[in-house]
Design an enzyme around this catalytic site. Structure first.
Site, PDB file in Angstrom:
ATOM      1  CB  CYS A 169      38.719 -18.057  39.429  1.00 53.67           C
ATOM      2  SG  CYS A 169      38.031 -18.815  37.946  1.00 53.67           S
ATOM      3  CE  LYS A 211      40.913 -15.736  35.971  1.00 53.65           C
ATOM      4  NZ  LYS A 211      39.969 -16.859  35.962  1.00 53.65           N
ATOM      5  CG  ASP A 229      37.740 -14.453  37.079  1.00 54.56           C
ATOM      6  OD1 ASP A 229      38.668 -13.782  36.611  1.00 54.56           O
ATOM      7  OD2 ASP A 229      37.686 -15.687  36.989  1.00 54.56           O
TER       8      ASP A 229
HETATM    9  C1  C5J Z   1      35.508 -18.424  38.625  1.00 53.01           C
HETATM   10  C2  C5J Z   1      34.208 -20.224  37.788  1.00 53.01           C
HETATM   11  N1  C5J Z   1      35.815 -17.165  38.326  1.00 53.01           N
HETATM   12  N2  C5J Z   1      33.528 -20.363  38.927  1.00 53.01           N
HETATM   13  N3  C5J Z   1      35.046 -19.195  37.617  1.00 53.01           N
HETATM   14  O1  C5J Z   1      35.602 -18.853  39.759  1.00 53.01           O
HETATM   15  O2  C5J Z   1      34.060 -20.997  36.875  1.00 53.01           O
END
Ligand code: C5J
Length: 223
Positions: free
Chosen positions: A164, A131, A26
């Site tokens: 994540c 995702k 991400d």
């Molecule tokens: C991730 C989030 N990528 N913080 N998403 O950690 O919502």
């Protein structure tokens, strides 16, 4: 190929680069740049930008070594049919998933904010996993891709450490993968969660995996 080892806590992790993948979670503008999802949730996103340079160094080494590199992106279809209503309303924020922002619609696939930062941009042939949730395995074909390549070990970078990254490492651990998380290549909006997010992974003899850093990973990958 002979096994290599990365210095880590709670102890060194042996790995074979031919069965090891670099998993970058991400690293999207939506999480690390102002005007995206991270900021819409009320966070100062700038501290996360410190993860980009060390991750770029590890990415370059992994590519040179010929390791599989997998990128993930959290986000949703433009019609939001894959976004649980509970996720849409969570936080009662005034800017929500799908709303317009300076980088396009928040957390929507195809928008500038949803895409990966240029410094870590995927190369042709590197799988990109889209995702809908926090975990990289939930409702994706990541497991199929890793199994097809006989991957056993994951070197993990990305954001955010306690969301994540932690969710994906726990999912991977339950599926039998050995995960080593690089502390300077993962970031959190909360310093205390960065610390505890890493501590939880390596506690109890590595209950979810190992923790190392980019310097020790580069020494181990050795290119
Ligand atoms: C991730 C989030 N990528 N913080 N998403 O950690 O919502």
């Amino acid at each position: 190929m002979a096994n290599m080892a990365i210095e880590a806590e709670p102890y060194e992790l042996e790995f074979d680069p031919t069965t090891t993948a670099l998993l970058i979670i991400d690293m999207q503008r939506d999480f690390v740049m102002p005007g995206g999802f991270g900021e819409a949730l009320g966070n100062d996103v700038t501290p996360l930008q410190a993860t980009i340079a060390p991750t770029a160094r590890v990415l370059a080494a992994a590519r040179k070594r010929g390791m599989l590199v997998v990128h993930t992106r959290e986000g949703h279809r433009p019609d939001l049919t894959d976004c649980p209503p509970s996720k849409l309303v969570r936080g009662r924020g005034k800017t929500r998933i799908g709303d317009p922002g300076p980088m396009g619609r928040i957390l929507v696939r195809g928008e500038v904010g949803h895409d990966i930062v240029p410094e870590l941009y995927p190369r042709a042939g590197e799988p990109v996993i889209d995702k809908p949730g926090k975990g990289a395995f939930y409702a994706t074909d990541l497991e199929l891709i890793l199994r097809d390549r006989n991957i056993r070990t994951l070197i993990v970078c990305g954001v955010t450490t306690e969301v994540c990254v932690n969710t994906s490492v726990r999912e991977a651990n339950d599926r039998g993968y050995e995960c080593v998380v690089l502390s300077d290549c993962v970031g959190s909006y909360f310093p205390e969660f960065q610390k505890s997010g890493l501590a939880m992974i390596k506690a109890q003899g590595g209950i979810f995996g190992w923790v190392s850093d980019s310097r020790r990973a580069l020494a181990a990958i050795g290119v």
